[in-house]
Design a protein around this motif. Structure first.
Motif, PDB file in Angstrom:
ATOM      1  N   THR A  15      14.175  11.478   8.576  1.00 25.89           N
ATOM      2  CA  THR A  15      14.620  12.133   7.336  1.00 25.89           C
ATOM      3  C   THR A  15      14.270  11.338   6.084  1.00 25.89           C
ATOM      4  OG1 THR A  15      16.794  11.104   7.514  1.00 25.89           O
ATOM      5  CG2 THR A  15      16.518  13.291   8.512  1.00 25.89           C
ATOM      6  N   VAL A  16      13.670  10.153   6.253  1.00 24.52           N
ATOM      7  CA  VAL A  16      13.277   9.324   5.113  1.00 24.52           C
ATOM      8  C   VAL A  16      11.793   9.018   5.244  1.00 24.52           C
ATOM      9  CG1 VAL A  16      13.664   7.155   3.886  1.00 24.52           C
ATOM     10  CG2 VAL A  16      15.573   8.279   5.046  1.00 24.52           C
ATOM     11  N   LEU A  17      11.011   9.491   4.289  1.00 24.69           N
ATOM     12  CA  LEU A  17       9.567   9.270   4.338  1.00 24.69           C
ATOM     13  C   LEU A  17       9.139   8.199   3.351  1.00 24.69           C
ATOM     14  CD1 LEU A  17       8.210  12.929   4.592  1.00 24.69           C
ATOM     15  CD2 LEU A  17       8.746  11.328   6.436  1.00 24.69           C
ATOM     16  N   VAL A  18       8.237   7.356   3.791  1.00 26.67           N
ATOM     17  CA  VAL A  18       7.591   6.355   2.952  1.00 26.67           C
ATOM     18  C   VAL A  18       6.100   6.599   3.097  1.00 26.67           C
ATOM     19  CG1 VAL A  18       7.143   3.891   2.646  1.00 26.67           C
ATOM     20  CG2 VAL A  18       9.444   4.663   3.226  1.00 26.67           C
ATOM     21  N   ALA A  19       5.451   6.990   2.009  1.00 24.86           N
ATOM     22  CA  ALA A  19       4.022   7.326   2.025  1.00 24.86           C
ATOM     23  C   ALA A  19       3.718   8.386   3.096  1.00 24.86           C
ATOM     24  CB  ALA A  19       3.167   6.081   2.218  1.00 24.86           C
TER      25      ALA A  19
ATOM     26  N   LEU B  24      10.611   2.838   8.271  1.00 20.69           N
ATOM     27  CA  LEU B  24      10.877   1.886   9.344  1.00 20.69           C
ATOM     28  C   LEU B  24      12.122   1.091   8.983  1.00 20.69           C
ATOM     29  CD1 LEU B  24       9.534   0.850  11.955  1.00 20.69           C
ATOM     30  CD2 LEU B  24       8.399  -0.851  10.558  1.00 20.69           C
ATOM     31  N   ASP B  25      12.985   0.885   9.971  1.00 20.64           N
ATOM     32  CA  ASP B  25      14.105  -0.028   9.765  1.00 20.64           C
ATOM     33  C   ASP B  25      14.193  -0.986  10.944  1.00 20.64           C
ATOM     34  OD1 ASP B  25      15.624   1.127  11.842  1.00 20.64           O
ATOM     35  OD2 ASP B  25      16.750   2.408  10.489  1.00 20.64           O
ATOM     36  N   ASN B  26      15.200  -1.824  10.953  1.00 19.40           N
ATOM     37  CA  ASN B  26      15.259  -2.901  11.944  1.00 19.40           C
ATOM     38  C   ASN B  26      15.663  -2.456  13.343  1.00 19.40           C
ATOM     39  OD1 ASN B  26      17.893  -2.396  10.974  1.00 19.40           O
ATOM     40  ND2 ASN B  26      18.546  -4.402  11.679  1.00 19.40           N
TER      41      ASN B  26
ATOM     42  N   LYS C 242       0.809  -1.222   0.000  1.00 21.07           N
ATOM     43  CA  LYS C 242       0.000   0.000   0.000  1.00 21.07           C
ATOM     44  C   LYS C 242       0.843   1.274   0.000  1.00 21.07           C
ATOM     45  CE  LYS C 242      -0.693   0.167   5.010  1.00 21.07           C
ATOM     46  NZ  LYS C 242      -0.012   1.388   5.330  1.00 21.07           N
ATOM     47  N   ASN C 243       2.089   1.195   0.496  1.00 22.87           N
ATOM     48  CA  ASN C 243       2.947   2.376   0.537  1.00 22.87           C
ATOM     49  C   ASN C 243       3.518   2.722  -0.835  1.00 22.87           C
ATOM     50  OD1 ASN C 243       2.495   2.496   3.280  1.00 22.87           O
ATOM     51  ND2 ASN C 243       4.332   1.340   3.789  1.00 22.87           N
ATOM     52  N   LYS C 244       3.382   1.794  -1.784  1.00 25.22           N
ATOM     53  CA  LYS C 244       3.790   1.996  -3.174  1.00 25.22           C
ATOM     54  C   LYS C 244       5.261   2.361  -3.321  1.00 25.22           C
ATOM     55  CE  LYS C 244      -0.846   3.136  -4.485  1.00 25.22           C
ATOM     56  NZ  LYS C 244      -1.830   4.118  -4.726  1.00 25.22           N
ATOM     57  N   MET C 245       6.082   1.766  -2.454  1.00 30.16           N
ATOM     58  CA  MET C 245       7.522   1.969  -2.559  1.00 30.16           C
ATOM     59  C   MET C 245       8.209   0.638  -2.284  1.00 30.16           C
ATOM     60  SD  MET C 245       9.993   4.627  -0.568  1.00 30.16           S
ATOM     61  CE  MET C 245       9.528   6.048  -1.537  1.00 30.16           C
ATOM     62  N   MET C 246       9.198   0.339  -3.087  1.00 32.95           N
ATOM     63  CA  MET C 246       9.938  -0.905  -2.934  1.00 32.95           C
ATOM     64  C   MET C 246      11.391  -0.591  -2.585  1.00 32.95           C
ATOM     65  SD  MET C 246       7.674  -3.267  -3.705  1.00 32.95           S
ATOM     66  CE  MET C 246       8.443  -4.754  -4.257  1.00 32.95           C
ATOM     67  N   THR C 247      11.994  -1.491  -1.825  1.00 34.76           N
ATOM     68  CA  THR C 247      13.419  -1.427  -1.541  1.00 34.76           C
ATOM     69  C   THR C 247      13.937  -2.863  -1.507  1.00 34.76           C
ATOM     70  OG1 THR C 247      15.117  -0.723   0.023  1.00 34.76           O
ATOM     71  CG2 THR C 247      12.984  -1.269   0.950  1.00 34.76           C
ATOM     72  N   SER C 248      15.007  -3.129  -2.239  1.00 31.47           N
ATOM     73  CA  SER C 248      15.556  -4.490  -2.352  1.00 31.47           C
ATOM     74  C   SER C 248      14.479  -5.484  -2.783  1.00 31.47           C
ATOM     75  CB  SER C 248      16.192  -4.936  -1.032  1.00 31.47           C
ATOM     76  OG  SER C 248      17.227  -4.070  -0.662  1.00 31.47           O
ATOM     77  N   ASN C 249      13.632  -5.070  -3.710  1.00 31.22           N
ATOM     78  CA  ASN C 249      12.534  -5.893  -4.238  1.00 31.22           C
ATOM     79  C   ASN C 249      11.521  -6.316  -3.182  1.00 31.22           C
ATOM     80  OD1 ASN C 249      13.421  -5.842  -6.947  1.00 31.22           O
ATOM     81  ND2 ASN C 249      14.956  -7.387  -6.447  1.00 31.22           N
ATOM     82  N   MET C 250      11.405  -5.531  -2.105  1.00 30.57           N
ATOM     83  CA  MET C 250      10.424  -5.790  -1.060  1.00 30.57           C
ATOM     84  C   MET C 250       9.671  -4.496  -0.777  1.00 30.57           C
ATOM     85  SD  MET C 250      12.826  -7.974   1.527  1.00 30.57           S
ATOM     86  CE  MET C 250      11.539  -8.803   2.426  1.00 30.57           C
ATOM     87  N   ALA C 251       8.425  -4.619  -0.323  1.00 29.25           N
ATOM     88  CA  ALA C 251       7.638  -3.431   0.017  1.00 29.25           C
ATOM     89  C   ALA C 251       8.302  -2.695   1.184  1.00 29.25           C
ATOM     90  CB  ALA C 251       6.216  -3.829   0.377  1.00 29.25           C
ATOM     91  N   ALA C 252       8.415  -1.381   1.065  1.00 28.92           N
ATOM     92  CA  ALA C 252       9.003  -0.558   2.128  1.00 28.92           C
ATOM     93  C   ALA C 252       7.955  -0.281   3.196  1.00 28.92           C
ATOM     94  CB  ALA C 252       9.538   0.746   1.555  1.00 28.92           C
TER      95      ALA C 252
ATOM     96  N   MET D 277       3.580   3.491  10.449  1.00 32.31           N
ATOM     97  CA  MET D 277       2.157   3.182  10.568  1.00 32.31           C
ATOM     98  C   MET D 277       1.834   1.732  10.175  1.00 32.31           C
ATOM     99  SD  MET D 277       1.274   5.914  11.908  1.00 32.31           S
ATOM    100  CE  MET D 277      -0.480   5.659  12.040  1.00 32.31           C
ATOM    101  N   ASP D 278       2.842   0.960   9.811  1.00 34.74           N
ATOM    102  CA  ASP D 278       2.646  -0.456   9.518  1.00 34.74           C
ATOM    103  C   ASP D 278       2.683  -1.231  10.836  1.00 34.74           C
ATOM    104  OD1 ASP D 278       2.356  -0.343   6.691  1.00 34.74           O
ATOM    105  OD2 ASP D 278       4.506   0.029   6.527  1.00 34.74           O
ATOM    106  N   ASN D 279       1.666  -0.996  11.659  1.00 36.08           N
ATOM    107  CA  ASN D 279       1.596  -1.532  13.020  1.00 36.08           C
ATOM    108  C   ASN D 279       0.279  -2.252  13.303  1.00 36.08           C
ATOM    109  OD1 ASN D 279       0.030   0.836  12.905  1.00 36.08           O
ATOM    110  ND2 ASN D 279       0.275   1.201  15.078  1.00 36.08           N
ATOM    111  N   ILE D 280      -0.413  -2.661  12.277  1.00 31.48           N
ATOM    112  CA  ILE D 280      -1.756  -3.217  12.446  1.00 31.48           C
ATOM    113  C   ILE D 280      -1.685  -4.695  12.859  1.00 31.48           C
ATOM    114  CG2 ILE D 280      -3.971  -3.635  11.320  1.00 31.48           C
ATOM    115  CD1 ILE D 280      -3.140  -1.304   9.394  1.00 31.48           C
ATOM    116  N   PRO D 281      -2.252  -5.026  14.040  1.00 29.54           N
ATOM    117  CA  PRO D 281      -2.249  -6.418  14.481  1.00 29.54           C
ATOM    118  C   PRO D 281      -2.954  -7.326  13.478  1.00 29.54           C
ATOM    119  CG  PRO D 281      -2.941  -4.968  16.262  1.00 29.54           C
ATOM    120  CD  PRO D 281      -2.892  -4.140  15.008  1.00 29.54           C
ATOM    121  N   MET D 282      -2.434  -8.510  13.332  1.00 25.31           N
ATOM    122  CA  MET D 282      -2.957  -9.560  12.459  1.00 25.31           C
ATOM    123  C   MET D 282      -2.784  -9.222  10.975  1.00 25.31           C
ATOM    124  SD  MET D 282      -3.654 -11.348  15.019  1.00 25.31           S
ATOM    125  CE  MET D 282      -4.482 -12.832  14.554  1.00 25.31           C
TER     126      MET D 282
END
Length: 119
Positions: free
Chosen positions: A83-87, A92-94, A17-27, A31-36
């Motif tokens: 300093t890095v925005l996604v949608a 988010l990083d590790n 849904k964020n419409k951004m990829m990094t290393s061929n994976m969705a970025a 806000m990607d905190n939704i349970p289940m």
């Protein structure tokens, strides 16, 4: 992913849904905190703040009794990369953490992505 009160690891899910990829994976963003959806269960929960654990523990005469994990994560990940925005939200990083309402701290146990060096 790992939770301090969870008995098993889980896999972070990022929808495209964020419409951004990094290393061929969705970025992901904070806000990607939704349970289940983004945050699957962690096996059994041992947090006494979890009502199902508290009830099972009371029924077992005070012996801690873990119950199935159902994460509840109403707040965004902390803190995100400002300093890095996604949608339009911090990326988010590790290194970021997510708080479960039952008192657990959810964090990455494996980044899931690696740096690929071009020879």
């Amino acid at each position: 992913l790992a939770c301090t009160f969870g008995a098993a690891p889980s896999t972070f899910n990022v929808l495209p849904k964020n419409k951004m990829m990094t290393s061929n994976m969705a970025a992901a963003n904070i806000m990607d905190n939704i349970p289940m959806v983004n945050i699957p269960p962690f096996g059994m929960c041992s947090s006494p703040a979890n009502p199902t654990v508290a009830a099972a523990t009371a029924a077992a005469m005070g012996t801690l009794t873990p119950m199935p994990c159902v994460p509840v994560t109403p707040a965004p990940w902390i803190t995100g990369a400002p300093t890095v925005l996604v949608a339009n939200f911090p990326a988010l990083d590790n290194t970021h953490k997510l708080m479960c309402i039952w008192g657990g701290v959810i964090e990455f146990s494996d980044a899931g992505q690696t740096n690929h060096q071009i020879p």
